[in-house]
Design an enzyme around this catalytic site. Structure first.
Site, PDB file in Angstrom:
ATOM      1  N   CYS A 112       2.801 -12.191   1.266  1.00 49.00           N
ATOM      2  CA  CYS A 112       3.919 -12.091   0.314  1.00 49.00           C
ATOM      3  C   CYS A 112       4.808 -13.339   0.319  1.00 49.00           C
ATOM      4  CB  CYS A 112       4.740 -10.847   0.588  1.00 49.00           C
ATOM      5  SG  CYS A 112       3.795  -9.338   0.419  1.00 49.00           S
TER       6      CYS A 112
ATOM      7  N   HIS B 220      11.729 -12.263  -2.809  1.00 46.98           N
ATOM      8  CA  HIS B 220      10.468 -11.511  -2.935  1.00 46.98           C
ATOM      9  C   HIS B 220      10.795 -10.044  -3.205  1.00 46.98           C
ATOM     10  CE1 HIS B 220       6.726  -9.615  -2.301  1.00 46.98           C
ATOM     11  NE2 HIS B 220       6.984  -9.189  -1.082  1.00 46.98           N
TER      12      HIS B 220
ATOM     13  N   ASN C 111       5.829  -3.906  -5.361  1.00 42.88           N
ATOM     14  CA  ASN C 111       5.644  -5.156  -4.623  1.00 42.88           C
ATOM     15  C   ASN C 111       4.285  -5.751  -5.014  1.00 42.88           C
ATOM     16  OD1 ASN C 111       5.028  -7.109  -2.711  1.00 42.88           O
ATOM     17  ND2 ASN C 111       5.773  -5.929  -0.965  1.00 42.88           N
TER      18      ASN C 111
END
Ligand code: COA
Length: 309
Positions: free
Chosen positions: A114, A236, A266
């Protein structure tokens, strides 16, 4: 030296699963998921893998960059970050180079989970500083649904599929990069090739709450900037509670910290370029803006990058 955004694009699969859809087989509910994560729905790709989604996002980013006069032959590098490559050899980036006709670009894929988009952007700026490249196409693309255990309610509710792409060009302004890894804590979030993701949610949560504010402060210090001078903080998109906690801890103005996690979940390395593309298409990226990006994820990895528009 820093990077300047000159084109953005994204691809989101048409299929959308809202939280109610997950209750068809999971012991969960919309209220729990929204309250703990801020997520209301996620896109799911049944037909396109990370490679094809990356290509779709890349084409749109190149179309956008075309308005500034940049064509495929002007690209010096193409980087794809993904943890879900549907092809290993050649790399997705080389496939995209072929499809775009970006004959002057070198191309390869990386995996920083990520943190991928921030890491690969910082890497591109480092190449710019050496003079090796001027223009880069940077893509995050993930088909995370393929690595979910759809019976694990503590992890599968979080993730979604999609791709985002950004064309950046070298800009003779001050920049800064920060990147960290802690492989010793890697078991908190892991997946073997072909297997399913497993996660210690609370450990990852605590890690994010500590490291994201730290890394934002680190990059502001390197930039010799006050937080008030930053136009947007792009974090993020992992969990709205994490984003809100970072806003609170750093005393940021909430309107400077845009979020789309409610609609995307996500999407790992794709989350920041998808968010950038949304902001761009909504006319929210004006020339000369100062943006700080921060990412964190499996590895464990975390980092921040400074980018302008
Ligand atoms: N629906 C309903 N209940 C659920 C659930 C779900 N989807 N998932 C877990 N639960 C239950 C648990 O079984 C537990 O029940 P118990 O108290 O009876 O044992 C309870 O809810 C609390 O679980 P817990 O794991 O303590 O919840 P949490 O508040 O830590 O939230 C996460 C779980 C995963 C949402 C949270 O830890 C998180 O977001 N972590 C960060 C993960 C992340 O961002 N990863 C990606 C990083 S890039």
């Amino acid at each position: 030296m820093t990077g300047k955004i000159i084109g953005t694009g994204s691809y989101l699969p048409e299929l959308v699963w809202d939280n109610h859809k997950l209750t068809e087989w999971l012991d969960t509910n919309d209220e729990w998921i929204r309250e703990r994560t801020g997520i209301g729905q996620r896109h799911i790709s049944k037909d396109l893998g990370a490679g094809k989604m990356a290509l779709e996002a890349a084409k749109k980013a190149m179309e956008d960059a075309g308005k500034a006069g940049l064509g495929a032959e002007d690209l010096d590098a193409i980087f794809v970050c993904t943890v879900t490559p549907d092809i290993m050899v050649p790399s997705i980036a080389c496939e995209i180079q072929k499809m775009l006709g970006a004959v002057n670009a070198f191309a390869y894929d990386i995996n920083a989970a990520c943190s991928g988009f921030v890491f690969v952007y910082n890497m591109a700026v480092a190449y710019m500083e050496t003079g090796l490249i001027k223009n880069a196409l940077i893509i995050g693309s993930e088909q995370l649904s393929s690595m979910m255990d759809w019976n694990d309610r503590s992890s599968c509710i979080l993730f979604g599929d999609g791709a985002g792409a950004v064309v950046v060009t070298a800009c003779e302004q001050k920049g800064a990069s920060v990147m960290h890894s802690d492989g010793a804590s890697g078991e908190a979030l892991q997946c073997v090739t072909g297997g399913k993701l497993s996660m210690d949610g609370q450990k990852v949560f605590r890690f994010a709450l500590k490291r994201v504010p730290e890394v934002v402060e680190e990059i502001l210090a390197k930039m010799e900037m006050e937080k008030e001078q930053v136009d947007l903080f792009l974090l993020h998109q992992a969990n709205m509670r994490i984003i809100e906690a970072v806003i609170k801890r750093l005393g940021l103005e909430p309107e400077k910290v845009p979020s789309n996690i409610d609609r995307m979940g996500n999407t790992s390395s794709a989350s920041l370029p998808i968010l950038l593309d949304e902001l761009n298409r909504e006319g929210k990226l004006r020339t000369g803006m100062k943006l700080v990006m921060a990412g964190f994820g499996a590895g464990l990895t975390w980092g921040a990058g400074y980018i302008t528009t």
